[in-house]
Design a protein around this motif. Structure first.
Motif, PDB file in Angstrom:
ATOM      1  N   SER A   1      74.587 -24.865 -26.984  1.00  0.00           N
ATOM      2  CA  SER A   1      73.302 -25.216 -27.577  1.00  0.00           C
ATOM      3  C   SER A   1      73.619 -25.966 -28.866  1.00  0.00           C
ATOM      4  N   VAL A   2      72.896 -27.033 -29.148  1.00  0.00           N
ATOM      5  CA  VAL A   2      73.167 -27.817 -30.360  1.00  0.00           C
ATOM      6  C   VAL A   2      71.872 -27.927 -31.156  1.00  0.00           C
ATOM      7  N   LEU A   3      71.947 -27.623 -32.450  1.00  0.00           N
ATOM      8  CA  LEU A   3      70.750 -27.741 -33.278  1.00  0.00           C
ATOM      9  C   LEU A   3      71.102 -28.208 -34.684  1.00  0.00           C
ATOM     10  N   ASN A   4      70.101 -28.540 -35.442  1.00  0.00           N
ATOM     11  CA  ASN A   4      70.260 -28.991 -36.834  1.00  0.00           C
ATOM     12  C   ASN A   4      70.837 -27.864 -37.697  1.00  0.00           C
ATOM     13  N   ASP A   5      71.660 -28.218 -38.683  1.00  0.00           N
ATOM     14  CA  ASP A   5      72.337 -27.196 -39.503  1.00  0.00           C
ATOM     15  C   ASP A   5      71.376 -26.315 -40.307  1.00  0.00           C
ATOM     16  N   ALA A   6      70.366 -26.934 -40.910  1.00  0.00           N
ATOM     17  CA  ALA A   6      69.422 -26.134 -41.704  1.00  0.00           C
ATOM     18  C   ALA A   6      68.540 -25.275 -40.790  1.00  0.00           C
ATOM     19  N   ASP A   7      68.202 -25.798 -39.617  1.00  0.00           N
ATOM     20  CA  ASP A   7      67.437 -24.987 -38.663  1.00  0.00           C
ATOM     21  C   ASP A   7      68.218 -23.728 -38.299  1.00  0.00           C
ATOM     22  N   ALA A   8      69.520 -23.879 -38.098  1.00  0.00           N
ATOM     23  CA  ALA A   8      70.353 -22.714 -37.756  1.00  0.00           C
ATOM     24  C   ALA A   8      70.355 -21.717 -38.916  1.00  0.00           C
ATOM     25  N   ALA A   9      70.527 -22.217 -40.136  1.00  0.00           N
ATOM     26  CA  ALA A   9      70.537 -21.312 -41.294  1.00  0.00           C
ATOM     27  C   ALA A   9      69.199 -20.593 -41.415  1.00  0.00           C
ATOM     28  N   GLY A  10      68.120 -21.313 -41.124  1.00  0.00           N
ATOM     29  CA  GLY A  10      66.790 -20.702 -41.191  1.00  0.00           C
ATOM     30  C   GLY A  10      66.633 -19.586 -40.180  1.00  0.00           C
ATOM     31  N   LEU A  11      67.075 -19.810 -38.958  1.00  0.00           N
ATOM     32  CA  LEU A  11      66.996 -18.760 -37.928  1.00  0.00           C
ATOM     33  C   LEU A  11      67.718 -17.507 -38.395  1.00  0.00           C
ATOM     34  N   ALA A  12      68.913 -17.710 -38.972  1.00  0.00           N
ATOM     35  CA  ALA A  12      69.754 -16.577 -39.380  1.00  0.00           C
ATOM     36  C   ALA A  12      69.130 -15.826 -40.564  1.00  0.00           C
ATOM     37  N   GLU A  13      68.652 -16.555 -41.563  1.00  0.00           N
ATOM     38  CA  GLU A  13      68.053 -15.881 -42.728  1.00  0.00           C
ATOM     39  C   GLU A  13      66.767 -15.167 -42.332  1.00  0.00           C
ATOM     40  N   ASP A  14      66.051 -15.744 -41.356  1.00  0.00           N
ATOM     41  CA  ASP A  14      64.790 -15.149 -40.942  1.00  0.00           C
ATOM     42  C   ASP A  14      65.015 -13.860 -40.150  1.00  0.00           C
ATOM     43  N   ARG A  15      66.074 -13.805 -39.356  1.00  0.00           N
ATOM     44  CA  ARG A  15      66.288 -12.581 -38.561  1.00  0.00           C
ATOM     45  C   ARG A  15      67.113 -11.529 -39.300  1.00  0.00           C
ATOM     46  N   TYR A  16      68.158 -11.969 -40.003  1.00  0.00           N
ATOM     47  CA  TYR A  16      69.091 -10.988 -40.583  1.00  0.00           C
ATOM     48  C   TYR A  16      69.142 -11.013 -42.106  1.00  0.00           C
ATOM     49  N   GLY A  17      68.579 -12.032 -42.719  1.00  0.00           N
ATOM     50  CA  GLY A  17      68.845 -12.247 -44.145  1.00  0.00           C
ATOM     51  C   GLY A  17      67.640 -12.090 -45.035  1.00  0.00           C
ATOM     52  N   ALA A  18      67.487 -13.050 -45.934  1.00  0.00           N
ATOM     53  CA  ALA A  18      66.503 -12.960 -47.019  1.00  0.00           C
ATOM     54  C   ALA A  18      65.078 -12.738 -46.538  1.00  0.00           C
ATOM     55  N   ALA A  19      64.706 -13.335 -45.390  1.00  0.00           N
ATOM     56  CA  ALA A  19      63.299 -13.301 -44.967  1.00  0.00           C
ATOM     57  C   ALA A  19      63.080 -12.320 -43.816  1.00  0.00           C
TER      58      ALA A  19
ATOM     59  N   VAL B   1      70.859 -14.965 -48.293  1.00  0.00           N
ATOM     60  CA  VAL B   1      71.868 -13.908 -48.456  1.00  0.00           C
ATOM     61  C   VAL B   1      73.086 -14.091 -47.549  1.00  0.00           C
ATOM     62  N   LEU B   2      72.945 -14.890 -46.485  1.00  0.00           N
ATOM     63  CA  LEU B   2      74.079 -14.984 -45.556  1.00  0.00           C
ATOM     64  C   LEU B   2      75.149 -15.957 -46.034  1.00  0.00           C
ATOM     65  N   LYS B   3      74.811 -16.727 -47.080  1.00  0.00           N
ATOM     66  CA  LYS B   3      75.785 -17.643 -47.682  1.00  0.00           C
ATOM     67  C   LYS B   3      76.449 -18.519 -46.626  1.00  0.00           C
ATOM     68  N   ASN B   4      77.781 -18.564 -46.641  1.00  0.00           N
ATOM     69  CA  ASN B   4      78.425 -19.573 -45.801  1.00  0.00           C
ATOM     70  C   ASN B   4      78.547 -19.192 -44.324  1.00  0.00           C
ATOM     71  N   THR B   5      77.911 -18.093 -43.901  1.00  0.00           N
ATOM     72  CA  THR B   5      77.927 -17.802 -42.464  1.00  0.00           C
ATOM     73  C   THR B   5      76.595 -18.133 -41.798  1.00  0.00           C
ATOM     74  N   ALA B   6      75.581 -18.536 -42.561  1.00  0.00           N
ATOM     75  CA  ALA B   6      74.236 -18.696 -41.986  1.00  0.00           C
ATOM     76  C   ALA B   6      74.221 -19.688 -40.813  1.00  0.00           C
ATOM     77  N   GLY B   7      74.920 -20.812 -40.960  1.00  0.00           N
ATOM     78  CA  GLY B   7      74.919 -21.811 -39.889  1.00  0.00           C
ATOM     79  C   GLY B   7      75.580 -21.276 -38.627  1.00  0.00           C
ATOM     80  N   ILE B   8      76.693 -20.585 -38.815  1.00  0.00           N
ATOM     81  CA  ILE B   8      77.428 -20.018 -37.668  1.00  0.00           C
ATOM     82  C   ILE B   8      76.552 -18.987 -36.949  1.00  0.00           C
TER      83      ILE B   8
END
Ligand code: BGC
Length: 252
Positions: free
Chosen positions: A106-124, A232-239
């Motif tokens: 699956s391929v997506l935009n870098d900020a979109d990936a960070a957003g998904l991660a922060e929304d499920r596991y992180g700041a939001a 909060v996920l810092k440099n792992t959010a995109g991954i």
């Protein structure tokens, strides 16, 4: 290897291609990130080879999610920021599928990936309604999430205010390039956030990118209305977001 409840995420950036397996229950990476320098020029062929090498080094044989600093529509890159312009129009999904031996990608935009991660596991993670994540780096990336659902490719860094693109006004690189102090830069960020909140009315902004590590120095200086919280996920959010996307079969 591959493991139940896990997926592999790769974040392709201008300087590094970084990847790790992610535990999707916790949003944590399960081993140190593997990093390969982004080949220069970062052409599709060269990046695909680096991705294949990284996955090989990890010994991972399951699905792989990838992020790019690009608009990605139906698997095709439509723009290219900090990577070779020859990406524009490239079927990135087909390219990586082939480079990785036909497995699910699956391929997506870098900020979109960070957003998904922060929304499920992180700041939001406990917030409902509209969240806007902005990544402040070389440019400004953005992700719009409504109750956990991503509206992909929002590209708010290219919204213009008085004829100037927001990322040219307030990216972290602008602070460095112009030698701005935090108060000077925060004023610019406030202008950007004030414009965005008047248009979208999010409940919260999440501030990401490397400069969010120094959030105590600038978030308190912001004068816009909507609360701003640091990522909060810092440099792992995109991954992590890339792994979530492939596990969910997301195809922006
Ligand atoms: C690009 C976006 C990207 C952002 C952060 C912007 O210049 O247009 O696609 O998400 O930079 O890398």
């Amino acid at each position: 290897m591959s493991a139940r409840g896990h997926a592999f995420g790769i974040d392709i950036g201008g300087s590094g291609v970084k990847g790790a397996a992610v535990d999707l229950d916790t949003g944590l990476i399960t081993h140190d990130r593997i990093k390969i320098a982004t080949p220069q020029p970062a052409t599709p062929k060269a990046v695909a080879e680096a991705v294949a090498e990284l996955v090989d080094q990890a010994g991972w044989d399951g699905p792989v999610g990838l992020t790019m600093p690009a608009v990605v529509l139906d698997g095709h890159a439509r723009t290219a920021a900090n990577i070779d312009p020859s990406w524009i129009g490239t079927d990135a999904r087909a390219l990586f599928t082939e480079a990785l031996g036909g497995r699910t990608v699956s391929v997506l935009n870098d900020a979109d990936a960070a957003g998904l991660a922060e929304d499920r596991y992180g700041a939001a993670k406990d917030l409902d309604g509209l969240t806007i994540l902005l990544t402040f780096g070389t440019g400004i990336g953005s992700a719009l999430l409504y109750n956990g659902t991503l509206v992909p490719n929002s590209e708010l860094g290219h919204l213009t205010i008085d004829g100037v693109e927001t990322e040219h006004l307030a990216a972290a690189s602008v602070k460095d390039r112009l030698g701005l102090t935090y108060p000077e830069w925060a004023e610019r960020v406030s202008t950007v956030l004030g414009t965005l909140e008047a248009l979208f009315w999010p409940k919260v902004f999440v501030a990401g990118g490397g400069i969010s590590r120094d959030h105590e120095q600038w978030i308190p200086l912001l004068t816009n209305r909507t609360p701003v919280i640091p990522a909060v996920l810092k440099n792992t959010a995109g991954i992590v977001g890339a792994a979530m996307a492939v596990a969910a079969g997301l195809t922006p």
